[in-house]
Design a protein around this motif. Structure first.
Motif, PDB file in Angstrom:
ATOM      1  N   ASN A  56      87.280  66.970  74.500  1.00  0.00           N
ATOM      2  CA  ASN A  56      87.355  67.613  73.205  1.00  0.00           C
ATOM      3  C   ASN A  56      86.346  68.693  73.400  1.00  0.00           C
ATOM      4  N   VAL A  57      86.976  70.110  73.950  1.00  0.00           N
ATOM      5  CA  VAL A  57      86.137  71.237  74.246  1.00  0.00           C
ATOM      6  C   VAL A  57      85.319  71.596  73.070  1.00  0.00           C
ATOM      7  N   GLY A  58      85.593  71.515  71.768  1.00  0.00           N
ATOM      8  CA  GLY A  58      84.748  71.917  70.805  1.00  0.00           C
ATOM      9  C   GLY A  58      84.792  73.347  70.688  1.00  0.00           C
ATOM     10  N   TYR A  59      83.742  73.992  70.455  1.00  0.00           N
ATOM     11  CA  TYR A  59      83.346  75.490  70.035  1.00  0.00           C
ATOM     12  C   TYR A  59      84.182  76.707  71.168  1.00  0.00           C
ATOM     13  N   ASN A  60      83.745  76.194  72.283  1.00  0.00           N
ATOM     14  CA  ASN A  60      84.575  76.937  73.135  1.00  0.00           C
ATOM     15  C   ASN A  60      84.522  76.515  74.753  1.00  0.00           C
ATOM     16  N   PRO A  61      85.081  76.915  75.817  1.00  0.00           N
ATOM     17  CA  PRO A  61      85.214  76.344  77.091  1.00  0.00           C
ATOM     18  C   PRO A  61      84.006  76.543  78.078  1.00  0.00           C
ATOM     19  N   GLY A  62      82.927  76.817  77.539  1.00  0.00           N
ATOM     20  CA  GLY A  62      81.519  76.817  78.166  1.00  0.00           C
ATOM     21  C   GLY A  62      81.040  78.452  77.989  1.00  0.00           C
ATOM     22  N   PHE A 116      77.808  83.481  88.739  1.00  0.00           N
ATOM     23  CA  PHE A 116      77.768  83.252  87.509  1.00  0.00           C
ATOM     24  C   PHE A 116      77.125  81.446  87.631  1.00  0.00           C
ATOM     25  N   ILE A 117      76.443  80.961  86.553  1.00  0.00           N
ATOM     26  CA  ILE A 117      76.192  79.711  86.266  1.00  0.00           C
ATOM     27  C   ILE A 117      76.872  79.500  85.000  1.00  0.00           C
ATOM     28  N   CYS A 118      77.727  78.341  84.763  1.00  0.00           N
ATOM     29  CA  CYS A 118      78.082  77.955  83.454  1.00  0.00           C
ATOM     30  C   CYS A 118      78.136  76.459  83.145  1.00  0.00           C
ATOM     31  N   THR A 119      78.466  76.485  81.812  1.00  0.00           N
ATOM     32  CA  THR A 119      78.880  74.924  81.249  1.00  0.00           C
ATOM     33  C   THR A 119      80.224  74.763  81.113  1.00  0.00           C
ATOM     34  N   GLU A 120      80.593  73.272  80.696  1.00  0.00           N
ATOM     35  CA  GLU A 120      81.955  73.293  79.982  1.00  0.00           C
ATOM     36  C   GLU A 120      82.241  73.541  78.663  1.00  0.00           C
ATOM     37  N   ALA A 121      81.192  73.443  77.904  1.00  0.00           N
ATOM     38  CA  ALA A 121      81.286  73.657  76.598  1.00  0.00           C
ATOM     39  C   ALA A 121      79.645  73.976  76.027  1.00  0.00           C
ATOM     40  N   HIS A 122      79.510  74.095  74.418  1.00  0.00           N
ATOM     41  CA  HIS A 122      78.437  74.401  73.871  1.00  0.00           C
ATOM     42  C   HIS A 122      77.882  72.743  74.249  1.00  0.00           C
ATOM     43  N   PHE A 131      75.547  65.213  66.623  1.00  0.00           N
ATOM     44  CA  PHE A 131      76.316  65.018  65.370  1.00  0.00           C
ATOM     45  C   PHE A 131      77.083  66.351  65.064  1.00  0.00           C
ATOM     46  N   GLY A 132      77.022  67.121  65.883  1.00  0.00           N
ATOM     47  CA  GLY A 132      78.009  68.319  65.618  1.00  0.00           C
ATOM     48  C   GLY A 132      77.245  69.455  64.908  1.00  0.00           C
ATOM     49  N   TYR A 133      78.062  70.374  64.605  1.00  0.00           N
ATOM     50  CA  TYR A 133      77.301  71.688  63.812  1.00  0.00           C
ATOM     51  C   TYR A 133      77.143  71.154  62.461  1.00  0.00           C
ATOM     52  N   PRO A 134      75.721  71.611  61.813  1.00  0.00           N
ATOM     53  CA  PRO A 134      74.628  71.998  62.488  1.00  0.00           C
ATOM     54  C   PRO A 134      73.752  71.000  63.081  1.00  0.00           C
ATOM     55  N   ASP A 135      72.774  71.212  63.910  1.00  0.00           N
ATOM     56  CA  ASP A 135      72.104  70.349  64.608  1.00  0.00           C
ATOM     57  C   ASP A 135      70.856  69.769  63.705  1.00  0.00           C
ATOM     58  N   ASN A 136      70.787  69.795  62.342  1.00  0.00           N
ATOM     59  CA  ASN A 136      69.759  69.523  61.545  1.00  0.00           C
ATOM     60  C   ASN A 136      69.251  68.006  61.767  1.00  0.00           C
ATOM     61  N   GLY A 173      60.322  72.218  75.147  1.00  0.00           N
ATOM     62  CA  GLY A 173      59.709  71.876  73.823  1.00  0.00           C
ATOM     63  C   GLY A 173      60.944  71.659  72.899  1.00  0.00           C
ATOM     64  N   TYR A 174      60.839  71.686  71.810  1.00  0.00           N
ATOM     65  CA  TYR A 174      61.858  71.287  70.587  1.00  0.00           C
ATOM     66  C   TYR A 174      62.417  72.556  70.147  1.00  0.00           C
ATOM     67  N   LYS A 175      63.721  72.389  69.365  1.00  0.00           N
ATOM     68  CA  LYS A 175      64.335  73.423  68.926  1.00  0.00           C
ATOM     69  C   LYS A 175      63.515  74.559  68.161  1.00  0.00           C
ATOM     70  N   LEU A 176      63.845  75.798  68.255  1.00  0.00           N
ATOM     71  CA  LEU A 176      63.569  77.010  67.567  1.00  0.00           C
ATOM     72  C   LEU A 176      63.686  76.772  66.099  1.00  0.00           C
ATOM     73  N   TYR A 177      64.902  76.308  65.576  1.00  0.00           N
ATOM     74  CA  TYR A 177      65.190  76.229  64.226  1.00  0.00           C
ATOM     75  C   TYR A 177      66.109  75.021  64.007  1.00  0.00           C
ATOM     76  N   SER A 178      66.448  74.688  63.058  1.00  0.00           N
ATOM     77  CA  SER A 178      66.808  73.419  62.382  1.00  0.00           C
ATOM     78  C   SER A 178      68.493  73.350  62.836  1.00  0.00           C
ATOM     79  N   SER A 179      69.179  74.266  62.770  1.00  0.00           N
ATOM     80  CA  SER A 179      70.807  74.323  62.805  1.00  0.00           C
ATOM     81  C   SER A 179      70.886  74.359  64.466  1.00  0.00           C
ATOM     82  N   GLU A 180      70.192  74.947  65.314  1.00  0.00           N
ATOM     83  CA  GLU A 180      70.526  74.951  66.702  1.00  0.00           C
ATOM     84  C   GLU A 180      69.591  73.918  67.613  1.00  0.00           C
TER      85      GLU A 180
END
Length: 751
Positions: free
Chosen positions: A229-235, A249-255, A345-350, A377-384
Motif C-alpha cells: 500500500n503505497v499510501g500518499y505517493n511512491p517515494g 538522487f536518494i529516495c524512499t518508497e513512500a512517505h 497510525f496514518g495522517y495526521p501523526d498526532n 529529536g522529536y517532531k517539530l509539530y503534531s501532525s507530522e
C-alpha cells in the motif's frame, strides 16, 4: 629577507586542495581578543539576514544559489502571514538577492500573495544558467496542475510562465503537482526538472533545450509500487547534479508514515537511470509505460529500515535530507530515521512522537557505509511525525557536514547506545568535520543558546575558498504557519574582517534623513531619549504607545580609506512575548526589518572596547549586519535606521506597549582587508611573521594555516615550517628560528 608580492589579479586564499596565493607585507596591527561569553543567541560567524520572512521545504533544490560572476547569493522562500508582513504577504513567493559586494539584500516577489496560499513547499528553486541568467521554478503544494517559472536577466525578473501538467496527462485531483528541482547538464545541453505529479504523485521529468525558457514533458523516474500500500505517493526524492552529465538522487518508497521506508540511491545520465555501481535500471526514461518503469526499491539500498546502529537502537521509517557526489566519485548523504519506533497510525501523526536519529552515509565506489551522528529529536509539530531540523553535506567539501538538532553530537560515544539527554531548548546548528571519510566527526556549534529554532541548514555550491551556510531562524508551527527569517553566514578566505569599533548614536551624529537635526521628546511619533545603553544614550520608539517615528541616519568618519563592514546595535529581549526590532540599511530606500529573535547578540570578543551588553539581566544588545562600504577621499560612513511598530502577523496598524519597541544604541564598523602577512621582524637567525586572521570562535571555516619558506624564488619547492596552525585571534604569529640565510621568501596559506 623578502615577502612575496601580490599578483595583479584579485588575491585568493589557499584551500585544502593545495592552492596557494601570494601575500603582501603591510604594517603590523595587533588586536587583543577576549573569550566569547556564554550568552544567548550566539552565532559563530557574521549572521546575515537575507529576508525578514520565509521558509522552504527540503524537497526542492537548489533553494539557494551563488553566482560568483554576478556577485549574488539568491535565496528562495515562501512567506507565511504569521511572520513579518502579515496577511498582505501571506503565501508570497519571494527571491531575496544578497549582493556579495555591498553586503545588502534586495527582495523580489516572484508571485504575490493570494495565488497559492502559504506553504513552505511552495518556495522556489533556482538554476544558474550557462548564459548567466537565473531560472526560478516553484510549484504549489498539491494546489493545482501548474509549475511556474521566471527568469532573471541580470537586471530584472521576466514575466511568469508555466507548464500545465494536464498537457502531460494529469487528470485526477490527487495528481496535483508539488516540488521543483531544475538542473542543467552541460554535456547534454539540456535542463531537466523533477516535479511530483501524475500517476499517484510519481516523480516526473520536464526537459528544456533553451535553458528553461520553454519546457516539455520528458518522462517518469519511478512508478507507484504494486506490492504494498503505497499510501500518499511512491517515494520522496532528493537530487543533486554535477552540472555536466549526471544527476544523483536518494529516495524512499513512500512517505515514512505510510510505509517502513528505506533509503535508495541512483543516478540519471544520457536519458537512463542506474544503480550506484553503474548497473542499468531504466534504459529509456522517456518510456512511461509502467511495465517498463522501475520502482524506487530497484535502486541501490543506502540504509535499510530496521538497521540496528548503534547497538540498542533500531532505526525505522527513514527519510532523506541531503545528497552530493564529489569529483573523486564518492557520494555522501544525510538521512534521518525513527529510533525504536515502527508503528504508524496514518495522517495526521498526532498519536506518535518518535525520537529520530541522524546518519551520515558514504559510498566509496563499492559500498554504502553509514555512521550514526546523534539524535535528531522529536517532531517539530503534531501532525507530522517525521519533520526534524534536518542536515546537509557541503558540495565543496566532502569532509564537512551540518545538522540541526537539540542534542549535542559531541556527547555521542561510538558503538554505544545514545541515551544522552536533550542539550538545548531550541534547535542549534552544528558543524561536523571528518578526517577519516566519515567514520567519525569532530563537532563545533555554529549557533548556541538560541532563543528560537535554527532549522533546515544548506550549503550552496560555490568554491573551495568561499562558503555560505544558510538556514531559517524563528518559530515553526506547521508547514503553513511559521514566523521565520532566512539567515546565514557568508565567509571568504581571501579576506579578514577585523574587530568591531562601536560608535554611539547621539544627537551630534544622528539626524533625520533630510539632514535636519534630530529632536527628541515625549510626544507621540517622536524619538525618545533614554539614559541607558552605551554612552548613556538610546533612541527609542513605541515604548508605551502606538507610534511611527521618522527615519534617522547616523554619520561618522572612518579612520582611514578602505572597505568596512557595518552593523547596527539595538536592544532586544529574550522573552518569548517580546519582539524588539529595528529597520536598518545603507540606502535610505532599502531598509530591512531586523528583529532581536532573528539576530545575534553582540559578543565582547568581536569588539575593540568594552560595551554594555545587558540591562537588568532581561534585555540584551543585539546586532544587525547592515552591509559593506568602501571609502577613499570622503571617509564619511552613513547608516540609516528606523522604527517598526507593526505587530508581526498583524494588519499593518502600529502598536506599542513594549512588545514591538525599537531601542537604537549605535553603530559598529570593522575594517575588511585581504588575508596577508602584516609584518616581518628579524632578530638574529629568527624571523617573526605576523598575519591577520579571523577570530576562531567566530569563524565558520575554522581557520588553520601552513607556513612555508623558500630561500630563493628559483627553488623548486617550498619548505613547510608548520602545518595545521590554528588562528590565535585577529592576528597570528609564527617564528622561524632557523632563518640563517640572507634571503627568505614566506607564504602563509589556509588549510
Amino acid at each position: 629577507m623578502n615577502v612575496l608580492r601580490p599578483e595583479t589579479r584579485s588575491p585568493k586564499i589557499g584551500c585544502r586542495h593545495g592552492r596557494v596565493f601570494p601575500l603582501l607585507l603591510l604594517s603590523l596591527i595587533i588586536f587583543t581578543a577576549a573569550r566569547a561569553r556564554a550568552g544567548s543567541d550566539v552565532v559563530n560567524g557574521n549572521l546575515v539576514q537575507f529576508n525578514d520572512n520565509g521558509a522552504w521545504t527540503w524537497f526542492s533544490d537548489d533553494r539557494v544559489i551563488v553566482d560568483p560572476v554576478g556577485g549574488k547569493v539568491v535565496v528562495g522562500v515562501d512567506v507565511s502571514g504569521v511572520g513579518f508582513g502579515g496577511s498582505p504577504r501571506d503565501g508570497a513567493v519571494e527571491a531575496p538577492m544578497f549582493d556579495l559586494r555591498s553586503g545588502t539584500s534586495q527582495r523580489t516577489t516572484l508571485m504575490a500573495s493570494g495565488t497559492l496560499g502559504p506553504d513552505d513547499h511552495n518556495g522556489p528553486a533556482f538554476m544558474l544558467r550557462p548564459d548567466g541568467k537565473y531560472l526560478a521554478q516553484w510549484t504549489g503544494h498539491n494546489a493545482n496542475f501548474l509549475s511556474y517559472f521566471r527568469v532573471f536577466d541580470g537586471n530584472v525578473w521576466g514575466p511568469q510562465t508555466s507548464y500545465n501538467w494536464t498537457n502531460a496527462g494529469a487528470s485526477q485531483s490527487d495528481e496535483t503537482a508539488s516540488y521543483s528541482n531544475p538542473h542543467y547538464l552541460a554535456a547534454a545541453g539540456r535542463a531537466y526538472s523533477f516535479v511530483r505529479a501524475m500517476d499517484n504523485r510519481s516523480p516526473q521529468m520536464l526537459v528544456s533545450t533553451n535553458f528553461g525558457d520553454i519546457w516539455s514533458y520528458y518522462g517518469k523516474l519511478v512508478r507507484p509500487s504494486t506490492n504494498f500500500n503505497v499510501g500518499y505517493n511512491p517515494g520522496y526524492f532528493r537530487y543533486s547534479s554535477d552540472g555536466s552529465n549526471r544527476i544523483d538522487f536518494i529516495c524512499t518508497e513512500a512517505h515514512p508514515r505510510d510505509y517502513l521506508t528505506s533509503i535508495y540511491h541512483g543516478y540519471i545520465s544520457n536519458g537512463m537511470s542506474f544503480k550506484s555501481d553503474g548497473t542499468l535500471v531504466d534504459a529509456d526514461l522517456t518510456d512511461t509505460n509502467n511495465s517498463n518503469v522501475p520502482f524506487s526499491d530497484q535502486f541501490t539500498p543506502v540504509f535499510t529500515n530496521g538497521t540496528i546502529l548503534p547497538p540498542g537502537m533500531t532505526n525505522f521509517r527513514c527519510w532523506n535530507d541531503s545528497i552530493q557526489r564529489y569529483p573523486d566519485g564518492t557520494i555522501e548523504c544525510i538521512i534521518s530515521a525513527r529510533i525504536n519506533q515502527s508503528i504508524s497510525f496514518g495522517y495526521p501523526d498526532n498519536n506518535v512522537n518518535p525520537n529520530h536519529s541522524f546518519f551520515f552515509c558514504r559510498y566509496d565506489g563499492t559500498n554504502w557505509n553509514p555512521t550514526y551522528l546523534c539524535q535528531a529529536g522529536y517532531k517539530l509539530y503534531s501532525s507530522e511525525g517525521d519533520y526534524v531540523g534536518l542536515g546537509c553535506v557541503s558540495p565543496n567539501d566532502p569532509d564537512t557536514i551540518y545538522i540541526s538538532t537539540q542534542y549535542d553530537p559531541r556527547a555521542v560515544q561510538p558503538g554505544v547506545t545514545d541515551t544522552n539527554p536533550q542539550y538545548s531548548v531550541c534547535h542549534e546548528i552544528w558543524k561536523g568535520v571528518t578526517t577519516n571519510h566519515g567514520a567519525s566527526f569532530a563537532w563545533s556549534p555554529v549557533t548556541q543558546n538560541s532563543t528560537r529554532d535554527n532549522l533546515r541548514p544548506l550549503v550552496p555550491l560555490w568554491d573551495a575558498g568561499d562558503t555560505a551556510l544558510v538556514w531559517f531562524r524563528g518559530t515553526y508551527e506547521t508547514a503553513q504557519l511559521y514566523d521565520e527569517a532566512p539567515v546565514g553566514i557568508v565567509e571568504h578566505r581571501s579576506e579578514v574582517v577585523g574587530q568591531m569599533h562601536y560608535v554611539d548614536a547621539t544627537t551630534g551624529n544622528t539626524f533625520f534623513t533630510n539632514g535636519a537635526p534630530l529632536t527628541t521628546g515625549s510626544g507621540a511619533n517622536q524619538w525618545h531619549l533614554q539614559s541607558a545603553g552605551n554612552g548613556g544614550t538610546v533612541f527609542s520608539s513605541a515604548d508605551s504607545v502606538a507610534e511611527t517615528a521618522t527615519n534617522l541616519m547616523t554619520r561618522f568618519s572612518a579612520p582611514a580609506a578602505g572597505t568596512y563592514d557595518l552593523w547596527v546595535n539595538f536592544w532586544g529581549s529574550a522573552s518569548t512575548n517580546s519582539d524588539w526590532r529595528i529597520r536598518a540599511g545603507l540606502v535610505a530606500t532599502n531598509l530591512q526589518v531586523f528583529r532581536s529573535q532573528k539576530c545575534a547578540q553582540v559578543q565582547p570578543a568581536t569588539q575593540d572596547t568594552s560595551l554594555v551588553l545587558a540591562n537588568n539581566g532581561t534585555n540584551f544588545l543585539y546586532q544587525a549586519y547592515a552591509g559593506r562600504v568602501t571609502v577613499s577621499n570622503d571617509l564619511t560612513l552613513t547608516v540609516f535606521v528606523g522604527a517598526s511598530a507593526v505587530l508581526t502577523g498583524g494588519n499593518g496598524t502600529a502598536t506599542g506597549f513594549n512588545s514591538v519597541r525599537t531601542w537604537y544604541d549605535g553603530v559598529s564598523y570593522a575594517k575588511v582587508e585581504p588575508f596577508q602577512i602584516k609584518n616581518v621582524v628579524r632578530s638574529g637567525d629568527s624571523i617573526l611573521l605576523t598575519w591577520n586572521s579571523p577570530l576562531p570562535q567566530f569563524s565558520l571555516t575554522t581557520p588553520s594555516y601552513a607556513v612555508q619558506r623558500k630561500n630563493s624564488l628559483n627553488d623548486a619547492s617550498w619548505t613547510t615550517l608548520t602545518n595545521a596552525m590554528p588562528s590565535a585571534g585577529y592576528t597570528t604569529t609564527f617564528t622561524d628560528s632557523a632563518a640563517n640565510g640572507n634571503t627568505a621568501f614566506y607564504r602563509v596559506t589556509w588549510q
